[in-house]
Structures are given as structure tokens and as C-alpha cells.
Design a protein around this motif. Structure first.
Motif, PDB file in Angstrom:
ATOM      1  N   THR A 140       0.836  -1.194   0.000  1.00 25.89           N
ATOM      2  CA  THR A 140       0.000   0.000   0.000  1.00 25.89           C
ATOM      3  C   THR A 140       0.869   1.242   0.000  1.00 25.89           C
ATOM      4  O   THR A 140       1.709   1.424   0.892  1.00 25.89           O
ATOM      5  N   ALA A 141       0.672   2.118  -0.989  1.00 26.26           N
ATOM      6  CA  ALA A 141       1.435   3.361  -1.081  1.00 26.26           C
ATOM      7  C   ALA A 141       0.898   4.370  -0.070  1.00 26.26           C
ATOM      8  O   ALA A 141      -0.310   4.577   0.043  1.00 26.26           O
ATOM      9  N   LEU A 142       1.809   4.994   0.695  1.00 19.45           N
ATOM     10  CA  LEU A 142       1.463   6.042   1.643  1.00 19.45           C
ATOM     11  C   LEU A 142       2.204   7.319   1.271  1.00 19.45           C
ATOM     12  O   LEU A 142       3.245   7.275   0.611  1.00 19.45           O
ATOM     13  N   ASP A 143       1.646   8.460   1.695  1.00 21.37           N
ATOM     14  CA  ASP A 143       2.250   9.763   1.396  1.00 21.37           C
ATOM     15  C   ASP A 143       2.545   9.894  -0.098  1.00 21.37           C
ATOM     16  O   ASP A 143       3.631  10.313  -0.498  1.00 21.37           O
ATOM     17  N   GLY A 144       1.551   9.527  -0.918  1.00 20.27           N
ATOM     18  CA  GLY A 144       1.703   9.664  -2.357  1.00 20.27           C
ATOM     19  C   GLY A 144       2.738   8.750  -2.968  1.00 20.27           C
ATOM     20  O   GLY A 144       3.165   8.970  -4.102  1.00 20.27           O
ATOM     21  N   GLY A 145       3.167   7.741  -2.229  1.00 22.08           N
ATOM     22  CA  GLY A 145       4.179   6.820  -2.737  1.00 22.08           C
ATOM     23  C   GLY A 145       5.564   7.069  -2.202  1.00 22.08           C
ATOM     24  O   GLY A 145       6.523   6.423  -2.617  1.00 22.08           O
ATOM     25  N   ALA A 146       5.715   7.986  -1.250  1.00 18.72           N
ATOM     26  CA  ALA A 146       7.021   8.204  -0.625  1.00 18.72           C
ATOM     27  C   ALA A 146       7.384   7.027   0.272  1.00 18.72           C
ATOM     28  O   ALA A 146       8.553   6.789   0.570  1.00 18.72           O
ATOM     29  N   ALA A 147       6.360   6.301   0.716  1.00 16.50           N
ATOM     30  CA  ALA A 147       6.561   5.106   1.540  1.00 16.50           C
ATOM     31  C   ALA A 147       5.571   4.033   1.091  1.00 16.50           C
ATOM     32  O   ALA A 147       4.511   4.345   0.551  1.00 16.50           O
ATOM     33  N   ARG A 150      -6.929  -7.717   2.103  1.00 19.21           N
ATOM     34  CA  ARG A 150      -6.803  -6.513   1.287  1.00 19.21           C
ATOM     35  C   ARG A 150      -6.360  -5.351   2.161  1.00 19.21           C
ATOM     36  O   ARG A 150      -6.646  -5.309   3.364  1.00 19.21           O
ATOM     37  N   ALA A 151      -5.648  -4.406   1.543  1.00 20.35           N
ATOM     38  CA  ALA A 151      -5.199  -3.205   2.241  1.00 20.35           C
ATOM     39  C   ALA A 151      -5.420  -2.004   1.329  1.00 20.35           C
ATOM     40  O   ALA A 151      -5.066  -2.050   0.149  1.00 20.35           O
ATOM     41  N   VAL A 152      -6.018  -0.952   1.868  1.00 23.80           N
ATOM     42  CA  VAL A 152      -6.257   0.271   1.090  1.00 23.80           C
ATOM     43  C   VAL A 152      -5.852   1.471   1.931  1.00 23.80           C
ATOM     44  O   VAL A 152      -5.918   1.444   3.166  1.00 23.80           O
ATOM     45  N   ALA A 153      -5.434   2.530   1.265  1.00 19.88           N
ATOM     46  CA  ALA A 153      -5.062   3.757   1.959  1.00 19.88           C
ATOM     47  C   ALA A 153      -6.321   4.514   2.365  1.00 19.88           C
ATOM     48  O   ALA A 153      -7.242   4.679   1.552  1.00 19.88           O
ATOM     49  N   LEU A 154      -6.374   4.970   3.617  1.00 17.15           N
ATOM     50  CA  LEU A 154      -7.482   5.787   4.097  1.00 17.15           C
ATOM     51  C   LEU A 154      -7.176   7.275   3.983  1.00 17.15           C
ATOM     52  O   LEU A 154      -8.032   8.110   4.221  1.00 17.15           O
ATOM     53  N   GLN A 206      -2.348   6.745   6.438  1.00 16.56           N
ATOM     54  CA  GLN A 206      -3.004   5.621   7.104  1.00 16.56           C
ATOM     55  C   GLN A 206      -3.441   4.565   6.100  1.00 16.56           C
ATOM     56  O   GLN A 206      -3.798   4.887   4.965  1.00 16.56           O
ATOM     57  N   ALA A 207      -3.387   3.311   6.535  1.00 20.45           N
ATOM     58  CA  ALA A 207      -3.817   2.196   5.696  1.00 20.45           C
ATOM     59  C   ALA A 207      -4.722   1.285   6.505  1.00 20.45           C
ATOM     60  O   ALA A 207      -4.462   1.017   7.686  1.00 20.45           O
ATOM     61  N   LEU A 208      -5.767   0.800   5.866  1.00 15.27           N
ATOM     62  CA  LEU A 208      -6.688  -0.151   6.475  1.00 15.27           C
ATOM     63  C   LEU A 208      -6.384  -1.541   5.939  1.00 15.27           C
ATOM     64  O   LEU A 208      -6.391  -1.763   4.728  1.00 15.27           O
ATOM     65  N   VAL A 209      -6.105  -2.478   6.836  1.00 12.16           N
ATOM     66  CA  VAL A 209      -5.904  -3.885   6.478  1.00 12.16           C
ATOM     67  C   VAL A 209      -7.104  -4.655   6.989  1.00 12.16           C
ATOM     68  O   VAL A 209      -7.470  -4.532   8.168  1.00 12.16           O
TER      69      VAL A 209
END
Length: 391
Positions: free
Chosen positions: A241-248, A297-301, A305-308
Motif C-alpha cells: 500500500t502506497a502512503l504519502d503519495g508513494g514516498a513510503a 486486502r489493504a487500502v489507503a485511508l 493511514q492504511a486499512l488492512v
């Protein structure tokens, strides 16, 4: 003494029922959020309870809170990839058709869905048939990489090849191959415009494969791949799951790792989670996911933040989990989220506006009980998650 009650963040609400239940076992299949400013979700194909590929599609309208059967694909398929193009159409590529688990030679066929016309049209085929591959929109083009093909009979072969679809020219062009062949991996677009591919598996014999910790980067300017830091654990069946626009990038779960160096056997899925730093190209462990799982499944909130949610952890892929958890990049900690009304694994999921998420379909129960009936027990229900702060 009774155990303390743990407060859960957010709640799930019912979101109707799919016109036909289905399951999705890949990393890049299931559902996509259609463009156009409204929360409309397209659910595509997948497999029925007997692992037969489906061609049915459906659209969920979050404003009207209704499901509508949409035009069926021209070819039934599962383990495909679905990518929303800049113009709003949806590109579905490859996969497996029919009822056999790995029919030769897989699919190289491609279809385009037009939401305005509710119609599918044939697009140019890929150069190579594949399933269990990845697909990422990069620079307006679709990068397809890796996957599996049939080597001979029912023997699998992992692919290293990659190709690029140009929606303007309507053509596929081969680009540089990955440094390692793999299938069942996950790929995400980074903030710097490169594509990160994580893990996956390589067949090493009939019915046997090896999970990978290796990761690599695709450079769209050079159309080549290079090695980046390896994960701390080999993973397949995981989520990235990409966080911070893909920075992490947060990686979670994966199937049972099997034998370990100390001679013991771990029959359960991975609980370890780790975070990729685009700036350094390295992985660092974070707190374990509350409960190891695979086929979740995991999606960015939001940006951090990510929801698993869901998945299964038993070596026999039995009952689907109801549990969910939220990861916060700032604290690198997990918070228990409200649980699903129906536990599920191998389901579809997509992020909605307002920090919400939707899940649909999947396997509710497998194992001996379902096998005696000749099929896995699927659910057609859908649910939407919202945090307490979301109106």
C-alpha cells in the motif's frame, strides 16, 4: 477476572449484495473506483465457488446505495489485472479463463470498459499471455510485468518480461525485463514516478514454488529495471500500500512461510509488517499486524493511514477473518478497527472518498466443510468502512 474491552476505531455498514458472488485471488484484480467525481465502483469477473472464471460485472453507486449488473466481459477471466486509464475507461488484461486451474496457455487478450456506454471492446492483445501479473498506470501508460505462464502440460513458469500499453497509440511495446522472474507479486507507483515491485513467487517444481524477498524498481524514463532493497521476509499473497503519495510503501501479511531455519514449521500466515522508504530504498520493520493473514486486502485511508482487512491465516485457507486494523505511518503503530459483519478472504476492495473503504464478495469459508459441497462458500455481501470522524 474478565479481559479488558478494547475500543475499536470506525464502523462497517451494509452496502447491499452483489448480483452474483465471486472471489478474487490476485493482487491487482477485483474492483476499481471509476472516475467522474462520484463514488462508483466497478467489480469485474473473478471466480465462482468451483474456481471457474466469471465474466460478470457490476457497478455500485455509493450515492444511490445500489448495485446494478453491468455489461459482461467478452472473455471470462480471473487472476487478471484491471487499471483505470486517464480518460476513465478500464483496461483488463490477461488472466485465466475456463474451469481448469492453470489451462494452457493463459490469456494475452485485453478488453476496455467504457463506463459511459456500459460496453466492452477488444483492445490490442499483449505480446505474451500471463496471469498473476501486476499492472500499474505510470505516465498515462499501463506497465504490465511478470506473472505466470504454462511451460509444458500443467507446469508453471514465472515471467520476467514487461510490456507497456499506450492508450493513445492503442499498442503494446515490450520494455526491459525485470531482474527476477516472479508472479503473484504486488506493484505500486512511487512518488518519484518509478514503480516498486515487491515479492511474489517462482515455481521450482510441479505444485511447488518459492516466495521472494527481492524487490526492484522500474524507471519509466529509461524503461529499465534495477534492484532495490529486499524485504526482511520473503512474501507472496501479501499486500503493498502506497502512503504519502508513494514516498513510503507498507507491506503486510503473506502466506505461511513453511519451514524455518531452526527446523520448526510455521503453519500460519505472516504477521510481520514492514515499510519501504523511497528516499533510501530500504525496508524497516514496524509493529506486527494484529494477526497474521493472507488473501487479505489493504487500502489507503489517507496520505498516512492504511486499512488492512479480512483474509485468512489457516494453512488450509478456511474461515474468512472479520478483523481489521489501521496502520498510522507517523507512529508506526496499529489501531484495532471495527470488524466486518461477514468474515471473508480473496475479496474485492477499493478506497472511497472521505477516508472510507469498500469490500465486496470473497470466500466466507473453505476447507473440508465447503469441499464436501464441491465448492467454496462465497459471500455476495458488500460493506463500507468509515472512521468515527467521517460524516
Amino acid at each position: 477476572m474478565s479481559s479488558p474491552t478494547i475500543a475499536a476505531t470506525g464502523t462497517w455498514t451494509a452496502a447491499g449484495t452483489l448480483p452474483s458472488p465471486a472471489a478474487w485471488y490476485g493482487r491487482h484484480d477485483g474492483a476499481v473506483l471509476l472516475t467522474g467525481g462520484t463514488d462508483k465502483v466497478l467489480v469485474i469477473g473473478g471466480a465462482d465457488g468451483s474456481a471457474t472464471a466469471a465474466g460478470r460485472t457490476a457497478v455500485y453507486d455509493a450515492a444511490a446505495k445500489t448495485w446494478t449488473a453491468a455489461a459482461a466481459m467478452q472473455v471470462t477471466r480471473r487472476l487478471y489485472t484491471a487499471t483505470v486509464l486517464d480518460g476513465g475507461s478500464v483496461l483488463v488484461a490477461g488472466g485465466i479463463t475456463g474451469s481448469r486451474q492453470f489451462p494452457s496457455p493463459g490469456l494475452n487478450t485485453v478488453e476496455l470498459y467504457d463506463p459511459a456506454q456500459d460496453a466492452w471492446t477488444t483492445a490490442a492483445p499483449m505480446k505474451h499471455a500471463r496471469w498473476g501479473h501486476s499492472a500499474v498506470l505510470v505516465g498515462g501508460k499501463v506497465l504490465v510485468a511478470g506473472g505466470f505462464a504454462v511451460r509444458s502440460g500443467q507446469s508453471e513458469l514465472a515471467l520476467a518480461g514487461a510490456e507497456l500499453y499506450d492508450p493513445v497509440a492503442k499498442t503494446w511495446t515490450e520494455v526491459g525485463p525485470m531482474t527476477d522472474p516472479r508472479g503473484g507479486h504486488a506493484a505500486v507507483l512511487l512518488k518519484n514516478g518509478k514503480v516498486l515491485v515487491t515479492g511474489g513467487a517462482v515455481p521450482v517444481g510441479k505444485g511447488t514454488d518459492t516466495d521472494l524477498a527481492y524487490c526492484e524498481l522500474y524507471d519509466p524514463a529509461q524503461k529499465t529495471w534495477s534492484v532495490t532493497g529486499s524485504m526482511t521476509a520473503a512474501r507472496a499473497g501479501h499486500q503493498a500500500t502506497a502512503l504519502d503519495g508513494g514516498a513510503a510503501v507498507l507491506v503486510t501479511g503473506g502466506r505461511a512461510p513453511g519451514g524455518r531455519g531452526d527446523g520448526t514449521f510455521d503453519p500460519f500466515s505472516r504477521a510481520a509488517a514492514e515499510l519501504y522508504d523511497q528516499a533510501t530504498g530500504t525496508w524497516s520493520p514496524v509493529d506486527d499486524l494484529p494477526g497474521g493473514r493472507v488473501h487479505h486486502r489493504a487500502v489507503a485511508l489517507g496520505p498516512d493511514q492504511a486499512l488492512v482487512v479480512g483474509g485468512t491465516g489457516d494453512v488450509h485457507d478456511d474461515a474468512g477473518y472479520e478483523s481489521a486494523a489501521i496502520f498510522d505511518r507517523a507512529t508506526k503503530k496499529w489501531t484495532t478497527a471495527g470488524g466486518l459483519a461477514t468474515g471473508r478472504w480473496a475479496f474485492a476492495a477499493v478506497a472511497l472518498s472521505g477516508g472510507r473503504a469498500m469490500v465486496a464478495g470473497g470466500v466466507a469459508r473453505s476447507g473440508a466443510a465447503a469441499a464436501s459441497a464441491g465448492a467454496e462458500e462465497l459471500t455476495g455481501t458488500a460493506e463500507i468502512f468509515a472512521t468515527a470522524a467521517t460524516p
